[in-house]
Design an enzyme around this catalytic site. Structure first.
Site, PDB file in Angstrom:
ATOM      1  N   SER A 237     -12.425  18.112  24.655  1.00 27.06           N
ATOM      2  CA  SER A 237     -13.660  17.632  24.202  1.00 27.06           C
ATOM      3  C   SER A 237     -14.606  17.509  25.158  1.00 27.06           C
ATOM      4  O   SER A 237     -15.754  17.817  25.028  1.00 27.06           O
ATOM      5  CB  SER A 237     -13.774  16.431  23.375  1.00 27.06           C
ATOM      6  OG  SER A 237     -13.222  15.054  24.230  1.00 27.06           O
TER       7      SER A 237
ATOM      8  N   HIS B 143     -12.120  19.258  17.612  1.00 25.11           N
ATOM      9  CA  HIS B 143     -13.244  20.293  17.834  1.00 25.11           C
ATOM     10  C   HIS B 143     -12.714  21.612  17.451  1.00 25.11           C
ATOM     11  O   HIS B 143     -13.794  22.548  17.796  1.00 25.11           O
ATOM     12  CB  HIS B 143     -13.379  20.266  19.354  1.00 25.11           C
ATOM     13  CG  HIS B 143     -14.094  18.756  20.115  1.00 25.11           C
ATOM     14  ND1 HIS B 143     -15.478  18.434  19.627  1.00 25.11           N
ATOM     15  CD2 HIS B 143     -13.540  17.553  20.157  1.00 25.11           C
ATOM     16  CE1 HIS B 143     -15.822  17.496  20.157  1.00 25.11           C
ATOM     17  NE2 HIS B 143     -14.490  16.796  20.479  1.00 25.11           N
TER      18      HIS B 143
ATOM     19  N   LYS C 231     -16.602  16.291  12.586  1.00 22.41           N
ATOM     20  CA  LYS C 231     -17.304  17.119  13.535  1.00 22.41           C
ATOM     21  C   LYS C 231     -17.738  18.513  12.688  1.00 22.41           C
ATOM     22  O   LYS C 231     -18.795  18.223  12.034  1.00 22.41           O
ATOM     23  CB  LYS C 231     -16.682  17.238  14.619  1.00 22.41           C
ATOM     24  CG  LYS C 231     -16.377  16.161  15.518  1.00 22.41           C
ATOM     25  CD  LYS C 231     -15.426  16.055  16.982  1.00 22.41           C
ATOM     26  CE  LYS C 231     -15.875  14.693  17.417  1.00 22.41           C
ATOM     27  NZ  LYS C 231     -14.878  14.114  18.086  1.00 22.41           N
TER      28      LYS C 231
HETATM   29  C1  PLP Z   1     -14.286  12.856  18.274  1.00 23.85           C
HETATM   30  C2  PLP Z   1     -12.805  12.993  18.719  1.00 23.85           C
HETATM   31  C3  PLP Z   1     -11.825  12.211  17.898  1.00 23.85           C
HETATM   32  C4  PLP Z   1     -12.403  10.973  17.133  1.00 23.85           C
HETATM   33  O1  PLP Z   1     -12.878  11.430  15.854  1.00 23.85           O
HETATM   34  P1  PLP Z   1     -13.626  10.450  14.985  1.00 23.85           P
HETATM   35  O2  PLP Z   1     -13.548  11.078  13.462  1.00 23.85           O
HETATM   36  O3  PLP Z   1     -15.205  10.699  15.458  1.00 23.85           O
HETATM   37  O4  PLP Z   1     -13.187   9.162  15.226  1.00 23.85           O
HETATM   38  C5  PLP Z   1     -10.601  12.568  18.074  1.00 23.85           C
HETATM   39  N1  PLP Z   1     -10.025  13.389  18.858  1.00 23.85           N
HETATM   40  C6  PLP Z   1     -10.881  14.145  19.647  1.00 23.85           C
HETATM   41  C7  PLP Z   1     -10.451  15.308  20.569  1.00 23.85           C
HETATM   42  C8  PLP Z   1     -12.352  14.050  19.402  1.00 23.85           C
HETATM   43  O5  PLP Z   1     -13.035  14.698  20.153  1.00 23.85           O
END
Ligand code: PLP
Length: 380
Positions: free
Chosen positions: A174, A202, A233
């Site tokens: 990320s 992602h 996302k």
């Molecule tokens: C954003 C993210 C999460 C968490 O997801 P949310 O739905 O925002 O809690 C988990 N893993 C990765 C790699 C992320 O970037």
């Protein structure tokens, strides 16, 4: 508390919230001023898509706002059932299990699957939710670097006392935009009888021919034991999910504390995510457009003499500046010129690797990208 906060201030590390109001075309309003935002992970612009909004509105008027209970009590509504069915179909797995967030999905799944007799190998760049899941599971915890798989191999060879071995990785990292070396990880896992767990946060909607993620792109869907994703996302909604066999999902449902001690997602959020999955499947041109825009930003960054990290197809475009002060000053300079780009600092990234992190979205216009590159040129 005040002293500690002052110390964070002194080091440029204090975090806070600001009010962001969404505007059309990937713009937002902060303190009364309009900006082009490169902050969000809404890669396909689906959080603002009229069809996604209409699906949420319909569910809101049918089912109300909150789900009222956990999924194992009475919180599992027709909207949840439909989303589960669609996610299973979309990912090509027999079943799916929803969580309130991606964070809860990672912590819940890892703590459910692993215990103190196991050993888990966790990439050093993994998201905090994976690290926390590994940490809370009680399993013996080993950190590895995906650019040094020779070392991981040696560690795996030394782990034969463990009941089970797990390799846990982000599909796309990320803060770095790298893609995990999934083929090599799967080969190691097969040699050492380990299970691979991939977080597609992602990558869902962004990678793979059908938008299923990096496992699809690399062709390792059948070699990965557990795939975890987020609805928050590219799908533009909120929530986490795990896909796999009905035995796996039922096992996790029965063992993940973040599952049954939390209220199920609001039905309208499920309906929105279902509509977003439909769009991801039927409009592959969005993925191509995202790639073009990210490519335009990457080549612009190179043209001004800076260097963009990460996979060239990734909408995450980090520019590592090193020093915290430098990254914070660059973000402030961009903001003065009308662009919001977050400065990412330790502890989110390792010491000495503070960076600007651009997130490109299909809501952006080519003009936004040319203009932000022009501002970067002034920073040099
Ligand atoms: C954003 C993210 C999460 C968490 O997801 P949310 O739905 O925002 O809690 C988990 N893993 C990765 C790699 C992320 O970037």
């Amino acid at each position: 508390m005040a002293q500690r906060l002052a110390s964070l201030d002194n080091r440029g590390l204090r975090r806070s919230t600001r009010v962001f109001k969404s505007l059309p075309d990937g713009r937002c309003e902060v303190d009364g001023r309009s900006f082009a935002s490169f902050c969000g992970s809404d890669y396909l612009g689906l959080s603002q898509d009229s069809r996604v909004i209409a699906a949420a509105q319909k569910a809101l008027s049918e089912a109300g706002v909150g789900s009222g209970a956990s999924a194992v009590v009475s919180g599992f509504t027709p909207q949840h059932a439909e989303l589960v069915r669609r996610l299973a179909e979309f990912t090509g797995e027999p079943d799916a299990l929803l969580f309130p967030t991606g964070y809860a999905a990672n912590v819940g799944t890892l703590t459910a699957l692993m215990g103190s007799d196991d050993v888990v190998f966790c990439d050093r760049l993994n998201h905090a939710s994976l690290v926390d899941g590994c940490g809370h599971s009680g399993a013996r915890f080993r950190v590895y670097r995906h650019d040094r798989l020779d070392r991981l191999e040696r560690e795996l060879a030394k782990s034969d006392g463990a009941r089970r071995r797990f390799l846990v990785t982000d599909g796309v990292f990320s803060m770095d935009g790298h893609v995990a070396p999934l083929n090599d990880l799967c080969s190691l896992a097969e040699r050492f009888d380990a299970a691979v767990v991939v977080d597609e946060a992602h990558a869902t909607g962004v990678y793979g021919r059908h938008g299923r993620g990096v496992c699809e792109q690399v062709g390792v869907q059948d070699r990965v034991a557990v795939r975890i994703g987020t609805l928050s996302k590219a799908l533009g909604a909120l929530g986490g999910f795990v896909t796999g066999s009905t035995t796996l999902t039922s096992y996790i449902l029965n063992h993940a504390r973040t599952q049954f001690f939390s209220t199920a997602l609001p039905p309208a959020v499920c309906a929105a995510a279902t509509a977003a999955v439909d769009i991801v499947e039927t409009e592959p041109s969005r993925r191509r457009r995202l790639r073009e825009l990210a490519g335009l930003l990457r080549s612009g960054i190179t043209d001004v003499g800076m260097s963009a990290a990460g996979d060239e197809a990734s909408p995450i475009v980090p520019v590592v500046l090193g020093d915290v002060g430098k990254a914070v000053a660059a973000a402030a300079f961009l903001q003065e010129h009308g662009f919001l780009v977050p400065a990412i600092r330790p502890p989110t990234v390792p010491q000495g690797t503070a960076r600007l992190r651009f997130s490109v979205s299909t809501s952006h216009q080519e003009e936004d990208i040319r203009q932000v590159v022009d501002v970067l040129r002034l920073i040099r």
